[in-house]
Design a protein around this motif. Sequence first.
Motif, PDB file in Angstrom:
ATOM      1  N   LEU A 129      48.266  34.756  39.539  1.00 44.13           N
ATOM      2  CA  LEU A 129      48.940  36.051  39.441  1.00 44.13           C
ATOM      3  C   LEU A 129      48.247  36.938  38.413  1.00 44.13           C
ATOM      4  N   LEU A 130      47.960  36.388  37.249  1.00 42.91           N
ATOM      5  CA  LEU A 130      47.303  37.161  36.192  1.00 42.91           C
ATOM      6  C   LEU A 130      45.913  37.617  36.630  1.00 42.91           C
ATOM      7  N   TYR A 131      45.152  36.710  37.226  1.00 40.59           N
ATOM      8  CA  TYR A 131      43.802  37.056  37.688  1.00 40.59           C
ATOM      9  C   TYR A 131      43.870  38.164  38.737  1.00 40.59           C
ATOM     10  N   THR A 132      44.778  38.024  39.695  1.00 40.63           N
ATOM     11  CA  THR A 132      44.881  38.995  40.786  1.00 40.63           C
ATOM     12  C   THR A 132      45.325  40.354  40.269  1.00 40.63           C
ATOM     13  N   ARG A 133      46.299  40.364  39.370  1.00 42.92           N
ATOM     14  CA  ARG A 133      46.758  41.639  38.801  1.00 42.92           C
ATOM     15  C   ARG A 133      45.625  42.340  38.064  1.00 42.92           C
ATOM     16  N   ASN A 134      44.890  41.600  37.244  1.00 44.93           N
ATOM     17  CA  ASN A 134      43.793  42.203  36.487  1.00 44.93           C
ATOM     18  C   ASN A 134      42.711  42.760  37.406  1.00 44.93           C
ATOM     19  N   ARG A 135      42.406  42.041  38.481  1.00 37.54           N
ATOM     20  CA  ARG A 135      41.363  42.505  39.397  1.00 37.54           C
ATOM     21  C   ARG A 135      41.823  43.727  40.193  1.00 37.54           C
ATOM     22  N   PHE A 136      43.097  43.763  40.575  1.00 38.33           N
ATOM     23  CA  PHE A 136      43.597  44.949  41.274  1.00 38.33           C
ATOM     24  C   PHE A 136      43.500  46.180  40.374  1.00 38.33           C
ATOM     25  N   THR A 137      43.852  46.028  39.108  1.00 37.86           N
ATOM     26  CA  THR A 137      43.791  47.182  38.208  1.00 37.86           C
ATOM     27  C   THR A 137      42.348  47.589  37.927  1.00 37.86           C
TER      28      THR A 137
END
Length: 213
Positions: A129-137
């Motif tokens: 979740l953290l990795y995906t959120r950071n990459r989306f931003t």
Amino acid sequence: MSAFDTLLQNQKPRVQAVLNILLESPYFYKTDHEEHFLFLRRYQREFAGFFEETFGWQLVSDAKCARLYKPEWFNDRITPSNRDLFTFTRRDECLAFMLLLEFFESRLEEESASVEEPDNIRFRFGDLLLYTRNRFTELFPEQASGYSDEDVRKILRPVMPQLEKYRFLVRLDPPDDERIEPDDTIYECLPALWHYSVQRISRPLGESPAQPL
């Protein structure tokens, strides 16, 4: 008589078992049936020749997984909507799958893991979740406010069951007497993920895919 015909004549039950397993699901894992998997690996040239000469299919395998690659559909009446295919059509869901592959590759690098190792990579949902959120931003900085933890959870919510259904991931249940938070759920990466590459299946991640994955 071909090498495959000789193999079929001499070991028909085992050959039939391997053929059926390969056709029953997209991926044949070593853990599905180790004896049959090792038989396939031992006679990979014979099986590969049979599928190539008979169907024009490619047999792909490594130490943990075998699959058939079928480059063409011959029945035009069976449209994509009629097929039970692994696919995502929403942009963010497609990107979430590609980001999972990125996450998987980053974990492989961190752990210096290879497909030859007996144990598969495992991860906490919260880390994904953290990795995906950071990459989306990073990909969409002008829309960063739309990719909060809760927003990304909503994106991943329909994605994770599909990854389990098509055997890319398996969710590991905690002991019966242990209660955990959703972010602490452990997933195991199954060997099919080794057969995918972000570079091969995607255009730049900021672009919307023209076709379903």
